[in-house]
Design an enzyme around this catalytic site. Structure first.
Site, short mmCIF file in Angstrom:
data_model
loop_
_atom_site.label_atom_id
_atom_site.label_comp_id
_atom_site.label_asym_id
_atom_site.label_seq_id
_atom_site.Cartn_x
_atom_site.Cartn_y
_atom_site.Cartn_z
NE ARG A 1 35.08 41.64 29.91
CZ ARG A 1 35.34 42.26 31.08
NH1 ARG A 1 36.19 43.23 31.13
NH2 ARG A 1 34.74 41.86 32.18
NE ARG B 1 32.71 41.82 42.58
CZ ARG B 1 33.57 41.93 41.58
NH1 ARG B 1 34.83 41.58 41.72
NH2 ARG B 1 33.16 42.38 40.41
NE ARG C 1 30.24 40.39 34.98
CZ ARG C 1 30.77 40.75 36.14
NH1 ARG C 1 30.11 40.59 37.27
NH2 ARG C 1 31.97 41.28 36.19
NE ARG D 1 30.26 45.65 39.47
CZ ARG D 1 31.48 45.33 39.02
NH1 ARG D 1 32.56 45.76 39.65
NH2 ARG D 1 31.62 44.60 37.94
CE LYS E 1 39.43 40.54 34.60
NZ LYS E 1 38.35 39.64 35.01
P1 AMP Z 1 34.60 44.34 34.70
O1 AMP Z 1 34.54 45.33 35.80
O2 AMP Z 1 35.94 44.27 34.02
O3 AMP Z 1 34.09 42.97 35.09
O4 AMP Z 1 33.60 44.88 33.56
C1 AMP Z 1 32.23 45.09 33.82
C2 AMP Z 1 31.44 45.11 32.52
O5 AMP Z 1 31.93 46.18 31.67
C3 AMP Z 1 31.57 43.87 31.66
O6 AMP Z 1 30.69 42.84 32.08
C4 AMP Z 1 31.21 44.42 30.27
O7 AMP Z 1 29.81 44.65 30.16
C5 AMP Z 1 31.87 45.79 30.29
N1 AMP Z 1 33.27 45.71 29.78
C6 AMP Z 1 34.43 45.93 30.48
N2 AMP Z 1 35.51 45.77 29.70
C7 AMP Z 1 35.03 45.45 28.46
C8 AMP Z 1 35.66 45.14 27.22
N3 AMP Z 1 36.99 45.11 27.07
N4 AMP Z 1 34.84 44.84 26.17
C9 AMP Z 1 33.50 44.86 26.29
N5 AMP Z 1 32.85 45.13 27.43
C10 AMP Z 1 33.61 45.43 28.52
#
Ligand code: AMP
Length: 214
Positions: free
Chosen positions: A88, A127, A171, A160, A13
């Site tokens: 989400r 990654r 996740r 990470r 994404k």
């Molecule tokens: P991402 O980089 O988009 O994979 O986000 C990393 C982490 O940030 C996720 O695993 C969640 O813990 C948190 N996060 C990001 N976006 C959201 C969202 N819209 N709602 C809740 N948690 C979020």
């Protein structure tokens, strides 16, 4: 153009959002990036989000909805935006719909990037992120290098916490339980474009551009 980039963790994404943001000159809004910056800056939000993110859980809806309301009302979003990682949950989607309606926006599309789960586990575990600029690289991209190709920082690559295998599996489960219903919500509204996320970055981008221009 207003797009919601949707898909499981690691599906690409962020990579596609960055390309589209440059192409259409509209902001790329990644909620994950915003939260990681808050953690780095040790803000109140960052302190709350840090442990939740490391576990692979979702940050509470009311916090995320507040962040997005502020961000979409910023001046640079007037001509469009690309949301990456939001909504989400169904609750976030319903609140986003209300917000967009209040803003008189009715042209959003959800881009659903689809990929096989085992492939995603492999990708995420392979990654590395730069701890200075946040850019993400595959191990192949940085194999003979100890400095970041984007910001030149030395020895700044790290895995990470949320890209470690047990957290990735968590996740992916959170995605299936809480986030997948968001797809149906937008399918009912006829706003979904599905594309295959397993090709090369360029291939996926071409398929995406084909849909957007048709
Ligand atoms: P991402 O980089 O988009 O994979 O986000 C990393 C982490 O940030 C996720 O695993 C969640 O813990 C948190 N996060 C990001 N976006 C959201 C969202 N819209 N709602 C809740 N948690 C979020």
């Amino acid at each position: 153009m207003r797009l919601l980039l949707f898909g499981a963790p690691g599906v690409g994404k962020g990579t596609q959002a960055k390309l589209l943001s440059v192409k259409f000159d509209i902001p790329h809004i990644s909620t994950g990036e915003m939260l990681r910056q808050a953690v780095k800056d040790q803000t109140d939000l960052g302190k709350k989000a840090d442990e939740i993110m490391s576990r692979g859980d979702l940050v509470p809806d009311e916090i995320m909805i507040g962040i997005i309301k502020d961000r979409l009302n910023a001046k640079d979003c007037i001509n469009g935006f690309i949301l990456d990682g939001f909504p989400r949950t169904i609750n976030q989607a319903v609140e986003l719909d209300k917000l967009l309606e209040a803003m008189n926006i009715n042209d959003i599309k959800l881009i659903n990037i689809v990929a096989d789960e085992e492939e995603l586990v492999k990708r995420l575990n392979n990654r590395r992120a730069c701890k200075v600029c946040g850019q993400i690289f595959t191990l192949v991209e940085i194999q003979n290098s100890n400095s970041c190709p984007k910001c030149n920082s030395k020895n700044s690559f790290y895995l990470r916490d949320d890209d470690k295998e047990e957290v990735i599996r968590k996740r992916l489960n959170v995605f299936k339980q809480n986030t997948e219903p968001v797809l149906k919500h937008y399918q009912k509204q006829g706003k979904v474009i599905s594309i295959n996320g397993l090709g090369s970055v360029e291939g996926v981008n071409q398929e995406l551009m084909g849909h957007l221009s048709s």
